[in-house]
Design an enzyme around this catalytic site. Sequence first.
Site, PDB file in Angstrom:
ATOM      1  N   TRP A 187     -31.309 -36.312   8.371  1.00 19.50           N
ATOM      2  CA  TRP A 187     -31.714 -36.131   6.977  1.00 19.50           C
ATOM      3  C   TRP A 187     -31.735 -37.430   6.439  1.00 19.50           C
ATOM      4  O   TRP A 187     -30.803 -38.412   6.393  1.00 19.50           O
ATOM      5  CB  TRP A 187     -30.692 -35.311   6.184  1.00 19.50           C
ATOM      6  CG  TRP A 187     -31.055 -34.884   4.876  1.00 19.50           C
ATOM      7  CD1 TRP A 187     -32.170 -34.742   4.324  1.00 19.50           C
ATOM      8  CD2 TRP A 187     -30.092 -34.985   3.919  1.00 19.50           C
ATOM      9  NE1 TRP A 187     -31.937 -34.595   2.953  1.00 19.50           N
ATOM     10  CE2 TRP A 187     -30.678 -34.775   2.734  1.00 19.50           C
ATOM     11  CE3 TRP A 187     -28.838 -35.414   3.709  1.00 19.50           C
ATOM     12  CZ2 TRP A 187     -30.218 -34.847   1.377  1.00 19.50           C
ATOM     13  CZ3 TRP A 187     -27.970 -35.372   2.406  1.00 19.50           C
ATOM     14  CH2 TRP A 187     -28.915 -35.169   1.215  1.00 19.50           C
ATOM     15  N   ASP A 268     -21.711 -32.387   8.445  1.00 26.79           N
ATOM     16  CA  ASP A 268     -22.525 -31.835   7.388  1.00 26.79           C
ATOM     17  C   ASP A 268     -23.018 -30.575   7.345  1.00 26.79           C
ATOM     18  O   ASP A 268     -23.673 -30.097   8.299  1.00 26.79           O
ATOM     19  CB  ASP A 268     -23.667 -32.785   6.891  1.00 26.79           C
ATOM     20  CG  ASP A 268     -24.612 -32.320   6.014  1.00 26.79           C
ATOM     21  OD1 ASP A 268     -24.432 -31.471   5.430  1.00 26.79           O
ATOM     22  OD2 ASP A 268     -25.670 -33.312   5.570  1.00 26.79           O
ATOM     23  N   LYS A 304     -28.901 -23.935  -0.162  1.00 25.16           N
ATOM     24  CA  LYS A 304     -29.934 -23.011   0.707  1.00 25.16           C
ATOM     25  C   LYS A 304     -29.427 -21.560   1.026  1.00 25.16           C
ATOM     26  O   LYS A 304     -30.038 -20.619   0.678  1.00 25.16           O
ATOM     27  CB  LYS A 304     -30.091 -23.808   2.185  1.00 25.16           C
ATOM     28  CG  LYS A 304     -31.416 -24.560   2.151  1.00 25.16           C
ATOM     29  CD  LYS A 304     -30.962 -25.897   1.345  1.00 25.16           C
ATOM     30  CE  LYS A 304     -30.170 -26.807   1.925  1.00 25.16           C
ATOM     31  NZ  LYS A 304     -29.929 -28.111   1.408  1.00 25.16           N
TER      32      LYS A 304
HETATM   33  N1  PLA Z   1     -27.403 -32.215   4.172  1.00 25.30           N
HETATM   34  C1  PLA Z   1     -28.649 -31.980   4.883  1.00 25.30           C
HETATM   35  C2  PLA Z   1     -28.634 -31.917   6.290  1.00 25.30           C
HETATM   36  C3  PLA Z   1     -29.650 -31.438   4.173  1.00 25.30           C
HETATM   37  O1  PLA Z   1     -30.802 -31.324   4.735  1.00 25.30           O
HETATM   38  C4  PLA Z   1     -29.644 -31.184   2.609  1.00 25.30           C
HETATM   39  C5  PLA Z   1     -30.741 -30.956   1.622  1.00 25.30           C
HETATM   40  C6  PLA Z   1     -28.234 -31.743   2.147  1.00 25.30           C
HETATM   41  C7  PLA Z   1     -27.122 -32.193   2.799  1.00 25.30           C
HETATM   42  C8  PLA Z   1     -28.018 -31.628   0.466  1.00 25.30           C
HETATM   43  O2  PLA Z   1     -28.481 -30.775  -0.155  1.00 25.30           O
HETATM   44  P1  PLA Z   1     -27.736 -30.480  -1.473  1.00 25.30           P
HETATM   45  O3  PLA Z   1     -27.188 -31.636  -1.991  1.00 25.30           O
HETATM   46  O4  PLA Z   1     -28.825 -29.677  -2.245  1.00 25.30           O
HETATM   47  O5  PLA Z   1     -26.626 -29.414  -1.475  1.00 25.30           O
HETATM   48  N2  PLA Z   1     -32.077 -31.151   2.330  1.00 25.30           N
HETATM   49  C9  PLA Z   1     -33.047 -30.797   1.792  1.00 25.30           C
HETATM   50  C10 PLA Z   1     -33.272 -31.203   0.375  1.00 25.30           C
HETATM   51  C11 PLA Z   1     -33.250 -29.448   1.710  1.00 25.30           C
HETATM   52  C12 PLA Z   1     -32.952 -32.730   0.026  1.00 25.30           C
HETATM   53  O6  PLA Z   1     -33.582 -33.513   0.779  1.00 25.30           O
HETATM   54  O7  PLA Z   1     -32.328 -32.999  -0.915  1.00 25.30           O
HETATM   55  C13 PLA Z   1     -34.421 -31.211   2.507  1.00 25.30           C
HETATM   56  O8  PLA Z   1     -35.613 -31.004   2.109  1.00 25.30           O
HETATM   57  O9  PLA Z   1     -33.932 -32.063   3.477  1.00 25.30           O
END
Ligand code: PLA
Length: 459
Positions: A187, A268, A304
């Site tokens: 991510w 995570d 989510k």
């Molecule tokens: N960790 C991972 C692996 C994630 O994919 C995301 C969210 C988070 C943490 C953090 O989400 P939160 O802070 O809202 O709890 N990833 C998303 C959104 C869904 C983003 O990038 O913020 C994504 O589209 O990858």
Amino acid sequence: MALSLSSAPVSLPSRSVVTLRLNTKQTVGFAKNGGSDLFLKRKAFIRVGMAVALNFSRFESVTMAPPDPILGVSEAFKADTNDLKLNLGVGAYRTEELQPYVLNVVKKAENLMLEKGENKEYLPIEGLAAFNKVTAELLLGADNPVIQQGKVATVQGLSGTGSLRLAAAFIQRYFPAAKALISSPTWGNHKNIFNDARVPWSEYRYYDPRTVGLDFDGMIADIKAAPDGSFVVLHGCAHNPTGIDPTPEQWEELADIIQEKNHIPFFDVAYQGFASGNLDADAFSVRMFVQRGLEVLVAQSYSKNLGLYAERIGAINVVCSSPDVADRVKSQLKRLARPMYSNPPVHGARIVANVVGDPTLFSEWKDEMEEMAGRIKNVRQRLYDSLSQKDKSGKDWSFILRQIGMFSFTGLNKAQSDNMTNKWHVYMTKDGRISLAGLSLSKCEYLADAIIDSFHNVS
Ligand code: PLA
């Protein structure tokens, strides 16, 4: 003391610094010079440096930041006026009609809160006690001995991101020489989080484009080669962006290596329940490490699985070897949180506490989550079927079915992803990830056409 200029007006270029030589007859007075007071004595000569504010900004040297690779996609999507447009960028669940979805259990919990007439007083720094209790139980299992023995330090965080950031600040403070190991790819925000917290990081191999699967040997080799005592960042389930998780046997092997190397696992968990539709099955990796007696860090998010994206609700859990250590760790997490954001917001915490803490709502939540996970599985299948039927090249698209969670890592490169957006109005991240949670059954054929065109006609 008033300072005045008696000379005729002069015109100055916009970035001028003027130095004035003043003769003052004040007996005692003072002028502000930057932050410090400058005392003037009788007949003293002083020099006053002064910036002339003509179209000049003190922020002139600030450069334009690039759009965020994930959230920036939503901004670009909004600006597109084409009816065919499809937002598969951010991982946010939509209904079959591609509308945002508020879970029924969330509405019920909010009604309960209204009925109770809850107040808006500050929470303690560590967050809502009822939330912290249920969140650790949901993650580890309510009967987990580490909970019963008080070995878990849980602090409510600003969703997954804020919880990761708080833990990164903790690592920086208490393990300044340690490195974080992150998967390649991961991510995108993981790198930002460790960079901003000044925690050095390096990548371990994870994804093998040749097999479109896990490079397990590479992963093991890199984790072994890292300095002892590194923090190994692991996606608890539904790896983002690849949708590829280690098997249970591979998780065991990883735990062996991590133990051997004296590394600290840092999970995570942003998709508990969204990988398989089952909350317990999705917590397998974390629970297995804990059962082995390892100390672990786990960041949780309810964005989510409860659809609480904007409520910013999550937690950081540190499973420690004794209750005494857990108390001290918690005290330091609170100490880090206080000057950053003081204390967390209450609304989402109450929703989670009400849903997870109430057997009826909890079981309704599980049904709704299964429904959401089921809808994503259906579009995954439909997309695979459409691609297989339409693509006459003989390419094997079955990797899409092997991937799990919200996303599919299509293997499209940047130029191909650009084509998806520029020609087909399909918004996605440039690493080739599409969010299946933003796709409907009726749009699968269109998406398949876009993917086939981009894959075969753009290099
Ligand atoms: N960790 C991972 C692996 C994630 O994919 C995301 C969210 C988070 C943490 C953090 O989400 P939160 O802070 O809202 O709890 N990833 C998303 C959104 C869904 C983003 O990038 O913020 C994504 O589209 O990858």
